[in-house]
Design a protein around this motif. Structure first.
Motif, PDB file in Angstrom:
ATOM      1  N   GLU A 293      11.427  -6.584   2.424  1.00  0.00           N
ATOM      2  CA  GLU A 293      10.956  -5.140   2.220  1.00  0.00           C
ATOM      3  C   GLU A 293      10.627  -4.957   0.861  1.00  0.00           C
ATOM      4  N   GLY A 294       9.669  -4.137   0.647  1.00  0.00           N
ATOM      5  CA  GLY A 294       9.396  -3.487  -0.570  1.00  0.00           C
ATOM      6  C   GLY A 294       7.996  -4.415  -1.159  1.00  0.00           C
ATOM      7  N   LEU A 295       7.852  -3.908  -2.705  1.00  0.00           N
ATOM      8  CA  LEU A 295       6.608  -4.769  -3.339  1.00  0.00           C
ATOM      9  C   LEU A 295       5.288  -4.476  -2.553  1.00  0.00           C
ATOM     10  N   THR A 296       5.106  -3.387  -2.174  1.00  0.00           N
ATOM     11  CA  THR A 296       4.152  -2.913  -1.331  1.00  0.00           C
ATOM     12  C   THR A 296       2.877  -2.799  -2.294  1.00  0.00           C
ATOM     13  N   PRO A 297       1.780  -2.914  -1.582  1.00  0.00           N
ATOM     14  CA  PRO A 297       0.574  -2.730  -2.647  1.00  0.00           C
ATOM     15  C   PRO A 297       0.049  -1.180  -2.973  1.00  0.00           C
ATOM     16  N   ILE A 298      -0.616  -1.162  -4.163  1.00  0.00           N
ATOM     17  CA  ILE A 298      -0.901   0.106  -4.611  1.00  0.00           C
ATOM     18  C   ILE A 298      -2.662  -0.007  -4.795  1.00  0.00           C
ATOM     19  N   THR A 299      -3.387   0.550  -4.223  1.00  0.00           N
ATOM     20  CA  THR A 299      -5.067   0.444  -4.440  1.00  0.00           C
ATOM     21  C   THR A 299      -5.495   1.830  -4.579  1.00  0.00           C
ATOM     22  N   LYS A 300      -6.688   1.576  -5.333  1.00  0.00           N
ATOM     23  CA  LYS A 300      -7.523   2.676  -5.489  1.00  0.00           C
ATOM     24  C   LYS A 300      -8.168   2.995  -4.334  1.00  0.00           C
ATOM     25  N   ILE A 301      -8.387   4.333  -3.942  1.00  0.00           N
ATOM     26  CA  ILE A 301      -9.190   4.619  -2.757  1.00  0.00           C
ATOM     27  C   ILE A 301     -10.300   5.608  -3.138  1.00  0.00           C
TER      28      ILE A 301
ATOM     29  N   ASN B 215       5.752  -2.850   5.425  1.00  0.00           N
ATOM     30  CA  ASN B 215       7.401  -3.289   5.285  1.00  0.00           C
ATOM     31  C   ASN B 215       7.781  -3.738   6.699  1.00  0.00           C
ATOM     32  N   PRO B 216       8.694  -4.582   6.729  1.00  0.00           N
ATOM     33  CA  PRO B 216       9.302  -4.915   7.959  1.00  0.00           C
ATOM     34  C   PRO B 216       9.481  -3.514   8.874  1.00  0.00           C
TER      35      PRO B 216
ATOM     36  N   LYS C  85      15.412   3.356  -1.231  1.00  0.00           N
ATOM     37  CA  LYS C  85      14.101   3.974  -1.377  1.00  0.00           C
ATOM     38  C   LYS C  85      13.667   4.168  -2.727  1.00  0.00           C
ATOM     39  N   LYS C  86      14.743   4.328  -3.625  1.00  0.00           N
ATOM     40  CA  LYS C  86      14.519   4.577  -5.104  1.00  0.00           C
ATOM     41  C   LYS C  86      13.633   3.551  -5.809  1.00  0.00           C
ATOM     42  N   ILE C  87      13.502   2.262  -5.431  1.00  0.00           N
ATOM     43  CA  ILE C  87      12.927   1.183  -5.813  1.00  0.00           C
ATOM     44  C   ILE C  87      11.484   1.347  -5.687  1.00  0.00           C
ATOM     45  N   MET C  88      11.000   2.215  -4.826  1.00  0.00           N
ATOM     46  CA  MET C  88       9.574   2.563  -4.834  1.00  0.00           C
ATOM     47  C   MET C  88       9.186   3.146  -6.106  1.00  0.00           C
ATOM     48  N   GLY C  89      10.184   3.857  -6.946  1.00  0.00           N
ATOM     49  CA  GLY C  89       9.821   4.327  -7.983  1.00  0.00           C
ATOM     50  C   GLY C  89       9.731   3.342  -9.151  1.00  0.00           C
ATOM     51  N   TYR C  90      10.429   2.300  -9.043  1.00  0.00           N
ATOM     52  CA  TYR C  90      10.384   1.211 -10.047  1.00  0.00           C
ATOM     53  C   TYR C  90       9.096   0.501  -9.900  1.00  0.00           C
ATOM     54  N   GLU C  91       8.604   0.443  -8.381  1.00  0.00           N
ATOM     55  CA  GLU C  91       7.384  -0.370  -8.385  1.00  0.00           C
ATOM     56  C   GLU C  91       6.117   0.318  -8.927  1.00  0.00           C
TER      57      GLU C  91
ATOM     58  N   THR D 147       3.689   6.414   3.907  1.00  0.00           N
ATOM     59  CA  THR D 147       5.309   5.922   4.038  1.00  0.00           C
ATOM     60  C   THR D 147       5.315   5.267   5.559  1.00  0.00           C
ATOM     61  N   GLY D 148       4.202   4.997   6.012  1.00  0.00           N
ATOM     62  CA  GLY D 148       4.323   4.233   7.332  1.00  0.00           C
ATOM     63  C   GLY D 148       3.001   3.616   8.136  1.00  0.00           C
ATOM     64  N   SER D 149       3.107   2.694   9.084  1.00  0.00           N
ATOM     65  CA  SER D 149       2.022   2.399   9.649  1.00  0.00           C
ATOM     66  C   SER D 149       1.620   3.299  10.909  1.00  0.00           C
ATOM     67  N   GLY D 150       0.539   3.742  10.872  1.00  0.00           N
ATOM     68  CA  GLY D 150      -0.036   4.639  11.733  1.00  0.00           C
ATOM     69  C   GLY D 150      -0.151   4.013  13.374  1.00  0.00           C
TER      70      GLY D 150
END
Ligand SMILES: Cc1ncc(COP(=O)(O)O)c(C=O)c1O
Ligand SMILES: [Zn+2]
Length: 392
Positions: A81-89, A109-110, A218-224, A381-384
């Protein structure tokens, strides 16, 4: 129990989020009974903590394990879990005339949502504490995540979900081997059912913020987010708020990062987004003393937003106040359109909750709260895919 602290955890204390009373973090804890409020972990944070402390072999939230409350690595239950991508949209950014618009996409995420983060830490903690059975009231995604992580840990899971939740959410729990109970109503009715089933204390109750471990995951989103932006955070973060663990967790991360000196610049304004069908934060801000009296919450196609009486309300209000953020309520009808818009423009099938954040940005841009030059991050926050029956 004999703890070796071999995870490098810097955990220092567990205390009531209202009055600060301490609770023993080496024992099973739920919420602060002194004030009936959530419990929060604190860590030994000093300015001289180097970035070398990060576990760079970790391909998951456990990269940041020293800021998590698991004391022995052998108890860690991870599915990557985590280390999810951030991309410019850029394409949808153009539509609202925001030049620096980013999406943190939690759908990889799993079990397809950011709930995996919290459940990885909470189930790890249950394993560390030797707990065998857990129960959760859920709008859908947290249930799926708990089912998967419990299976991995060899813990028995019971999931209580509103009957109207899309079918995939129910099916995945069964496939992972959890017991599922359906309730006519919203997540608060599921919570009542969980309480009733747990009257003899047979289960660990995993209700949002009625235990202190999910928040840490959930906090780890902030670190990432901080690491991605090279420790210079965006101007706005838009978060779809249900029970609020993500909102509260991200803000907690930023404050921890300030304490260790990794963040030096100003913090983002945190925007909590809710659906007009169920907007308790708006209600509580408008009518602080008796908002519950005339409040008539209804379901949302963004299932995770329909949380009528969040246990962490005070903490959410505090994040909005401290960050000089906003609560933004959006009309339900537009959510579906936005899911389609993102799919067609950006090639990502976002969750209805994620879609709500874009509508909120549109609204705040039109009100000149957000300007063209601001750096803005939306959280999907989740998959559609799990909601297709809601949005087709
Ligand atoms: C996709 C999605 N987004 C947002 C939320 C709200 O999360 P929280 O309750 O942590 O505020 C949920 C909760 O179920 C969810 O499933
Ligand atoms: Zn207290």
């Amino acid at each position: 129990m004999n703890y070796s602290y071999n995870s490098g955890s810097l955990v220092e204390n567990l205390s009531c989020s209202k009055c600060g009373q301490g609770y023993n973090f080496k024992e099973v804890q739920t919420f602060a009974t002194c004030c009936e409020k959530p419990l929060v972990f604190s860590y030994h944070l000093r300015e001289d903590i180097s970035k070398n402390i990060l576990n760079t072999n970790g391909q998951s939230i456990w990269k940041y394990r020293c800021f998590l409350p698991i004391l022995d690595t052998k108890h860690i239950v991870s599915l990557g879990e985590g280390l999810t991508p951030i991309t410019k949209i850029e394409k949808v950014g153009e539509l609202v005339n925001v030049e620096h618009l980013y999406l943190k996409d939690e759908s990889g995420n799993p079990t397809g949502s950011f709930k995996a983060r919290g459940l990885s830490v909470a189930i790890s903690k249950l394993k560390e504490l030797g707990i065998q059975k857990c129960i959760i009231p859920t709008a859908g995604n947290a249930g799926g995540a708990m089912a998967a992580y419990s299976t991995k840990a060899g813990i028995e899971a019971t999931i209580i979900m509103p009957r109207h939740t899309p079918k995939v959410f129910k099916d995945e729990c069964e496939i992972y081997g959890a017991k599922i109970i359906l309730v006519d109503g919203l997540i608060n009715d599921c919570g009542n059912k969980a309480k009733q089933l747990n009257k003899d204390g047979d289960y660990f109750d995993m209700s949002t913020l009625k235990e202190p471990y999910r928040l840490e995951g959930k906090k780890i989103m902030g670190y990432e987010i901080a690491e991605y932006f090279d420790w210079d955070l965006p101007d706005f973060i838009f978060y779809p708020a249900g029970g609020g663990t993500g909102l509260i967790g991200i803000w907690k991360a930023f404050k921890e990062l300030i304490k260790i000196g990794w963040i030096k610049n100003k913090l983002p304004k945190m925007i909590a987004v809710q659906s007009s069908t169920c907007a308790p934060i708006q209600e509580a801000l408008t009518n602080p003393h008796n908002w519950k009296e005339h409040f008539k919450p209804e379901a949302s196609i963004a299932n995770g937003l329909a949380v009528p009486y969040p246990f962490g309300m005070d903490l959410m209000l505090n994040v909005i106040k401290e960050s000089e953020g906003e609560i933004c309520t959006i009309q339900e009808e537009k959510i579906k359109e936005t899911v389609h818009l993102f799919s067609k423009k950006e090639g990502v099938l976002i969750s209805p909750e994620g879609a709500a954040t874009f509508m909120a940005l549109n609204k705040l841009k039109n009100m000149n709260v957000v300007s063209k030059e601001d750096r803005v991050l939306l959280l999907n926050t989740g998959s559609g895919y799990k909601y297709i029956e809601n949005v087709i």
